[in-house]
Design a protein around this motif. Structure first.
Motif, PDB file in Angstrom:
ATOM      1  N   THR B  86       0.479  -1.614   0.052  1.00 21.84           N
ATOM      2  CA  THR B  86       0.045  -0.223   0.033  1.00 21.84           C
ATOM      3  C   THR B  86       0.988   0.962  -0.038  1.00 21.84           C
ATOM      4  O   THR B  86       2.359   1.110   0.502  1.00 21.84           O
ATOM      5  CB  THR B  86      -0.707  -0.021   1.427  1.00 21.84           C
ATOM      6  OG1 THR B  86       0.052   0.082   2.257  1.00 21.84           O
ATOM      7  CG2 THR B  86      -1.800  -1.192   1.158  1.00 21.84           C
ATOM      8  N   PRO B  87       0.432   2.104  -0.367  1.00 18.80           N
ATOM      9  CA  PRO B  87       1.627   3.833  -0.301  1.00 18.80           C
ATOM     10  C   PRO B  87       1.895   4.227   0.448  1.00 18.80           C
ATOM     11  O   PRO B  87       1.090   3.637   2.002  1.00 18.80           O
ATOM     12  CB  PRO B  87       0.278   4.947  -1.287  1.00 18.80           C
ATOM     13  CG  PRO B  87      -0.801   4.447  -1.484  1.00 18.80           C
ATOM     14  CD  PRO B  87      -1.207   2.828  -1.109  1.00 18.80           C
ATOM     15  N   VAL B  88       3.246   4.533   1.050  1.00 20.89           N
ATOM     16  CA  VAL B  88       3.797   4.679   2.852  1.00 20.89           C
ATOM     17  C   VAL B  88       2.806   5.700   2.563  1.00 20.89           C
ATOM     18  O   VAL B  88       2.848   5.690   4.576  1.00 20.89           O
ATOM     19  CB  VAL B  88       4.909   5.214   2.355  1.00 20.89           C
ATOM     20  CG1 VAL B  88       5.731   5.339   3.482  1.00 20.89           C
ATOM     21  CG2 VAL B  88       5.902   3.776   1.703  1.00 20.89           C
ATOM     22  N   SER B  89       2.662   6.644   1.897  1.00 18.19           N
ATOM     23  CA  SER B  89       1.943   7.781   2.841  1.00 18.19           C
ATOM     24  C   SER B  89       0.941   7.162   2.934  1.00 18.19           C
ATOM     25  O   SER B  89      -0.214   8.169   4.888  1.00 18.19           O
ATOM     26  CB  SER B  89       1.786   8.989   1.549  1.00 18.19           C
ATOM     27  OG  SER B  89       1.211   8.236   0.407  1.00 18.19           O
ATOM     28  N   GLN B  90       0.220   7.113   2.844  1.00 19.52           N
ATOM     29  CA  GLN B  90      -1.303   6.400   4.471  1.00 19.52           C
ATOM     30  C   GLN B  90      -1.202   5.610   4.791  1.00 19.52           C
ATOM     31  O   GLN B  90      -1.059   5.539   5.830  1.00 19.52           O
ATOM     32  CB  GLN B  90      -1.755   4.342   2.565  1.00 19.52           C
ATOM     33  CG  GLN B  90      -3.146   5.423   1.863  1.00 19.52           C
ATOM     34  CD  GLN B  90      -3.553   4.199   1.563  1.00 19.52           C
ATOM     35  OE1 GLN B  90      -3.972   2.997   2.115  1.00 19.52           O
ATOM     36  NE2 GLN B  90      -4.354   4.725   0.591  1.00 19.52           N
ATOM     37  N   ARG B  91       0.434   4.422   5.464  1.00 17.65           N
ATOM     38  CA  ARG B  91       0.552   4.160   6.435  1.00 17.65           C
ATOM     39  C   ARG B  91       0.680   5.045   7.764  1.00 17.65           C
ATOM     40  O   ARG B  91       0.890   5.418   8.481  1.00 17.65           O
ATOM     41  CB  ARG B  91       1.593   3.028   6.047  1.00 17.65           C
ATOM     42  CG  ARG B  91       2.102   2.495   5.248  1.00 17.65           C
ATOM     43  CD  ARG B  91       2.679   1.321   5.576  1.00 17.65           C
ATOM     44  NE  ARG B  91       2.320  -0.327   7.392  1.00 17.65           N
ATOM     45  CZ  ARG B  91       3.706  -0.270   7.359  1.00 17.65           C
ATOM     46  NH1 ARG B  91       4.630  -0.681   6.566  1.00 17.65           N
ATOM     47  NH2 ARG B  91       2.963  -1.060   8.059  1.00 17.65           N
ATOM     48  N   LEU B  92       1.609   6.211   7.179  1.00 18.68           N
ATOM     49  CA  LEU B  92       2.203   7.793   8.109  1.00 18.68           C
ATOM     50  C   LEU B  92       0.797   8.174   8.323  1.00 18.68           C
ATOM     51  O   LEU B  92       0.635   8.636   9.046  1.00 18.68           O
ATOM     52  CB  LEU B  92       2.864   8.813   6.822  1.00 18.68           C
ATOM     53  CG  LEU B  92       4.149   8.198   6.476  1.00 18.68           C
ATOM     54  CD1 LEU B  92       4.728   9.374   5.502  1.00 18.68           C
ATOM     55  CD2 LEU B  92       5.058   8.779   8.011  1.00 18.68           C
ATOM     56  N   SER B  93       0.122   8.501   7.598  1.00 13.89           N
ATOM     57  CA  SER B  93      -0.999   9.818   8.188  1.00 13.89           C
ATOM     58  C   SER B  93      -1.666   8.442   8.488  1.00 13.89           C
ATOM     59  O   SER B  93      -2.530   9.404   9.470  1.00 13.89           O
ATOM     60  CB  SER B  93      -2.232  10.066   6.547  1.00 13.89           C
ATOM     61  OG  SER B  93      -2.096   9.169   5.667  1.00 13.89           O
ATOM     62  N   ALA B  94      -2.193   7.353   8.906  1.00 11.69           N
ATOM     63  CA  ALA B  94      -2.619   6.430   9.587  1.00 11.69           C
ATOM     64  C   ALA B  94      -2.345   6.890  10.664  1.00 11.69           C
ATOM     65  O   ALA B  94      -2.612   6.839  11.528  1.00 11.69           O
ATOM     66  CB  ALA B  94      -2.424   5.492   9.210  1.00 11.69           C
ATOM     67  N   ALA B  95      -0.628   6.465  10.840  1.00 14.57           N
ATOM     68  CA  ALA B  95       0.041   6.445  12.089  1.00 14.57           C
ATOM     69  C   ALA B  95      -0.140   7.791  12.868  1.00 14.57           C
ATOM     70  O   ALA B  95       0.259   8.580  14.230  1.00 14.57           O
ATOM     71  CB  ALA B  95       1.569   5.662  12.161  1.00 14.57           C
ATOM     72  N   ALA B  96       0.792   9.214  11.755  1.00 16.56           N
ATOM     73  CA  ALA B  96       1.179  10.746  12.267  1.00 16.56           C
ATOM     74  C   ALA B  96       0.129  10.563  13.411  1.00 16.56           C
ATOM     75  O   ALA B  96       0.689  11.191  14.754  1.00 16.56           O
ATOM     76  CB  ALA B  96       0.800  11.177  11.811  1.00 16.56           C
ATOM     77  N   PRO B  97      -1.697  10.910  13.224  1.00 15.07           N
ATOM     78  CA  PRO B  97      -1.907  11.941  14.175  1.00 15.07           C
ATOM     79  C   PRO B  97      -1.944  11.589  15.430  1.00 15.07           C
ATOM     80  O   PRO B  97      -1.825  12.042  16.873  1.00 15.07           O
ATOM     81  CB  PRO B  97      -3.599  11.207  14.082  1.00 15.07           C
ATOM     82  CG  PRO B  97      -4.023  11.172  12.654  1.00 15.07           C
ATOM     83  CD  PRO B  97      -2.054  10.472  12.740  1.00 15.07           C
ATOM     84  N   THR B  98      -1.974  10.322  16.107  1.00  9.03           N
ATOM     85  CA  THR B  98      -1.955   9.399  17.655  1.00  9.03           C
ATOM     86  C   THR B  98      -0.423   9.755  17.709  1.00  9.03           C
ATOM     87  O   THR B  98       0.141  10.503  18.896  1.00  9.03           O
ATOM     88  CB  THR B  98      -1.293   8.108  17.448  1.00  9.03           C
ATOM     89  OG1 THR B  98      -2.548   7.843  16.991  1.00  9.03           O
ATOM     90  CG2 THR B  98      -0.567   7.789  18.990  1.00  9.03           C
ATOM     91  N   THR B  99       0.625  10.256  17.023  1.00 14.24           N
ATOM     92  CA  THR B  99       2.233  10.782  17.659  1.00 14.24           C
ATOM     93  C   THR B  99       2.318  11.884  17.702  1.00 14.24           C
ATOM     94  O   THR B  99       2.490  12.725  18.323  1.00 14.24           O
ATOM     95  CB  THR B  99       2.944  10.196  16.336  1.00 14.24           C
ATOM     96  OG1 THR B  99       2.691   9.440  16.423  1.00 14.24           O
ATOM     97  CG2 THR B  99       4.600  10.928  16.651  1.00 14.24           C
ATOM     98  N   ILE B 100       1.315  13.013  16.928  1.00 13.36           N
ATOM     99  CA  ILE B 100       1.287  14.479  17.049  1.00 13.36           C
ATOM    100  C   ILE B 100       0.828  14.942  18.162  1.00 13.36           C
ATOM    101  O   ILE B 100       1.454  15.376  19.136  1.00 13.36           O
ATOM    102  CB  ILE B 100       0.870  14.794  15.997  1.00 13.36           C
ATOM    103  CG1 ILE B 100       1.453  14.920  14.770  1.00 13.36           C
ATOM    104  CG2 ILE B 100       0.460  16.293  16.268  1.00 13.36           C
ATOM    105  CD1 ILE B 100       1.321  14.992  13.621  1.00 13.36           C
ATOM    106  N   PHE B 101      -0.810  14.133  18.320  1.00  9.23           N
ATOM    107  CA  PHE B 101      -1.364  13.936  19.529  1.00  9.23           C
ATOM    108  C   PHE B 101      -0.372  14.212  21.149  1.00  9.23           C
ATOM    109  O   PHE B 101      -0.386  14.757  22.279  1.00  9.23           O
ATOM    110  CB  PHE B 101      -2.689  13.546  19.992  1.00  9.23           C
ATOM    111  CG  PHE B 101      -3.683  13.896  20.640  1.00  9.23           C
ATOM    112  CD1 PHE B 101      -3.118  13.483  22.087  1.00  9.23           C
ATOM    113  CD2 PHE B 101      -5.099  14.555  20.442  1.00  9.23           C
ATOM    114  CE1 PHE B 101      -4.059  13.973  22.747  1.00  9.23           C
ATOM    115  CE2 PHE B 101      -5.842  14.608  20.790  1.00  9.23           C
ATOM    116  CZ  PHE B 101      -5.980  15.109  22.469  1.00  9.23           C
TER     117      PHE B 101
END
Lengths: 335, 315
Positions: B86-101
């Motif tokens: 799957t596109p890496v960007s999808q994995r990134l945007s799925a994981a990023a909100p938790t880390t940013i929060f």
């Protein structure tokens, strides 16, 4: 009319290590309105501590006794609010090193107008106008631009003028100047002293001027107070300070001046080393270094005696005054 | 000032470029080539191999590969994940909100609690100071993963105040789920910043300019705010910046301990799967965040201290 400032038996102890040690012993003097008192002495003799004690600006943990009365109010028992009022409007303080004494982070303008705007609720524009005017008076060019600058952009002499300006803005009755020229180079020193002297005279403010330079003290003041090891050893009219001092320490100080008129093999010194205030024993604090000391001096501490316009803390004061004390200025060594 | 900002920005970009080269190049230093990972023991047709090489920019000179990868990355395209297709960007945007929060939550904790406790400690009495210092002693000596285990044991398992696992959804869900991880992440930095704040405040309190402010009869609150705290801020800002930047790496441990599928977790699993496309992307994002936070701190620093601005103005 009562005196503006009365200091009576003022003593201060500072916590050094585990215990309190005296830095000031039973200092008493008075100051009339508009009068200038110069306080002279070596480092550690208690000059600065005397000035700070007048406005209760002592280091944490310090203990003091005695009485300081300013214009009829006892400073020692003043409430926080009264003390702030006293510091803000009645007594202004000038410190030795303007670079350390002026907050480096704020602009010159903020420093000058801070007290007016925050404490006296003056409009910013009006405070600004006053700051510009007083900077002009202390001899700073282009005051409008200076107000926008930060302390590091000004020279030491300039900054001390700013410090003086800040005190003048508060229009106090008394200025406490704690070695205001020591951190400056020689040519600026003279200018700063002149500015301070002139502006003070115009406004008829009283001043306590602290210095270790006896000649400067005599030139700028009405009376000179000489301190040694936390004691006020002699208070005398400025005119006499350079000619007929009574206390052996004042005399020795005068002899230790280098002379400009002729070449000297060595600058005469006072033998021994200056005593710290807490080292003083039962006798006269100057006794170990005094060439006139008699047995009584080591055993018993002299009380200050009044002799005409003077106050001297010496067992042999009467006798020395009668003899006209030793002529000074011959460049002879005190032995 | 504009000139100074321009210089800061330029050096930030250079730094980012250099670190991206290191990140991209590190793939070559790791054991096992990309081909070996992709094809395993299978023999493949030359045509397939060619197509795959093209997709991952392989088989061409390093800097050409790097340039293709970088320009695509700048457009948000990090290629396909090798493990998941799957596109890496999808994995990134799925994981990023938790880390940013998590990072923002912990940053707020650090600055508010660290500076607050430090100020209290510097201004408060001997007892308060002693209590806070004892607390910071514990805080600085407990590693993050130990703090995480203790927090889970006490507040999740015993008291049931907070969930043990998962990142939650929605603002309040996240807030509840990420409270323990944020405390675990922040604990060490809070203790450290408390100490720095206390020392810095105490240094300023002794300053001659504070005596001047008091001698002028300014109220104690003005003295403390304008002449003590304001001056003490310089080291405080530097340390907070470094701590916040450091959190970005710290999330790897905390996300693991609390089972959060954030960027740190993603990075770990990508490494295990030898999913180099994902590893590069996550590394690039983490490094970029670190560099940007540091640049912001540098800029804040010069705004706080006029003496630093001097060099830039006269240049």
């Amino acid at each position: 009319m009562s005196a503006l400032l009365e200091v009576d038996q003022l003593a201060v102890q500072l916590p050094i290590g585990q215990r309190l040690r005296p830095v000031l012993h039973d200092v008493s003097f008075t100051l009339a309105r508009g009068e200038v008192l110069a306080v002279v002495g070596e480092s550690g003799s208690g000059k600065s501590m005397t000035a700070r004690a007048i406005v209760r600006l002592l280091p944490p943990g310090a203990a003091s006794s005695g009485r300081v009365t300013f214009d009829g109010t006892d400073v020692g028992s003043a409430t926080r609010a009264q003390l702030r009022e006293l510091r803000a409007r009645r007594v202004g303080m000038i410190f030795q090193d303007p670079r350390a004494a002026i907050n480096p982070i704020h602009r010159i303008g903020d420093f000058l107008t801070e007290a007016l705007v925050r404490d006296r609720r003056m409009r910013k524009a009006e405070a600004h106008e006053r700051a510009v005017a007083v900077l002009g008076e202390v001899g700073i060019d282009d005051p409008g631009r200076r107000l926008r600058q930060h302390p590091h952009e000004l020279s030491g002499g300039m900054l001390q003028r700013v410090m003086i300006a800040s005190v003048l803005l508060a229009e106090p009755d008394l200025i406490l100047a704690d070695e205001p020229t020591t951190a400056l180079d020689v040519t600026t020193q003279a200018e700063v002293v002149a500015v301070l002297g002139d502006l003070r005279r115009e406004r008829a403010m009283a001043m306590v001027f602290i210095t270790h330079d006896l000649e400067l003290a005599a030139a700028i003041s009405d009376r000179v107070a000489v301190m040694y090891a936390g004691y006020l050893v002699e208070t005398l009219p400025a005119a006499q300070a350079l000619e007929r001092p009574i206390h052996p320490y004042t005399e020795a100080l005068l002899r230790s001046r280098p002379e400009l008129s002729r070449r000297m093999a060595a600058i005469p010194q006072i033998p021994g080393r200056p005593l710290a205030a807490h080292e003083a024993t039962g006798g006269c604090p100057f006794q170990p270094r005094c060439s006139y000391a008699i047995e009584r001096c080591a055993a018993e501490r002299p009380e200050p005696v009044r002799l005409g316009g003077e106050s001297v803390m010496c067992h042999r004061a009467q006798e020395r005054r009668a003899a006209g004390s030793a002529p000074v200025g011959e460049g002879t060594l005190v032995r | 000032m504009t000139r100074y900002l321009g210089r800061q920005l330029a050096s930030m970009i250079v730094l980012l470029l250099l670190s991206s080269i290191v990140i991209y190049g590190s793939m070559y230093l790791a054991p096992g080539s990309a081909d070996a990972v992709l094809f395993g023991n299978h023999t493949v047709l030359p045509a397939v191999r060619k197509a795959v090489d093209a997709q991952y920019h392989l088989g061409r000179p390093f800097f050409v590969q790097y340039w293709d990868w970088l320009t695509a990355a700048l457009h948000g395209n990090f290629g396909l994940s090798i493990a998941l297709r799957t596109p890496v960007s999808q994995r990134l945007s799925a994981a990023a909100p938790t880390t940013i929060f998590l990072v923002v939550y912990a940053s707020i904790l650090i600055t508010v609690a660290g500076i607050g406790l430090g100020v209290l400690s510097a201004l408060g009495g001997r007892k308060l100071d002693g209590a806070i210092m004892a607390l910071t002693n514990v805080g600085t000596s407990v590693p993050t993963f130990v703090a995480a285990i203790i927090l889970i044991e006490v507040f999740a398992l015993d008291l049931h105040w907070f969930p043990v696992l998962g990142a939650g959804s929605g603002f309040f869900g996240r807030l509840q789920h990420l409270t323990l991880p944020a405390f675990a992440l922040a604990a060490w930095a809070v203790a450290y910043l408390t100490r720095v704040t206390r020392t810095s405040m105490r240094d300023e309190l002794r300053g001659e300019h504070v005596a001047t402010a008091r001698a002028r009869g300014l109220s104690e609150s003005v003295v403390i705010r304008r002449h003590v705290f304001r001056n003490a801020l310089l080291p405080i800002v530097t340390v907070s910046g470094l701590q916040v930047a450091g959190l970005i790496a710290g999330t790897i441990i905390v996300e693991q301990a609390f089972g959060l599928n954030g960027l740190g977790q993603l990075l770990l699993s990508a490494v295990e799967q030898k999913d180099f496309a994902t590893v590069q992307a996550v590394s690039l994002v983490l490094v970029a965040a670190f560099v940007i936070v540091n640049t912001l701190v540098d800029i804040a620093y010069t705004m706080l201290d006029p003496r630093i601005r001097l060099g830039a103005r006269e240049a």
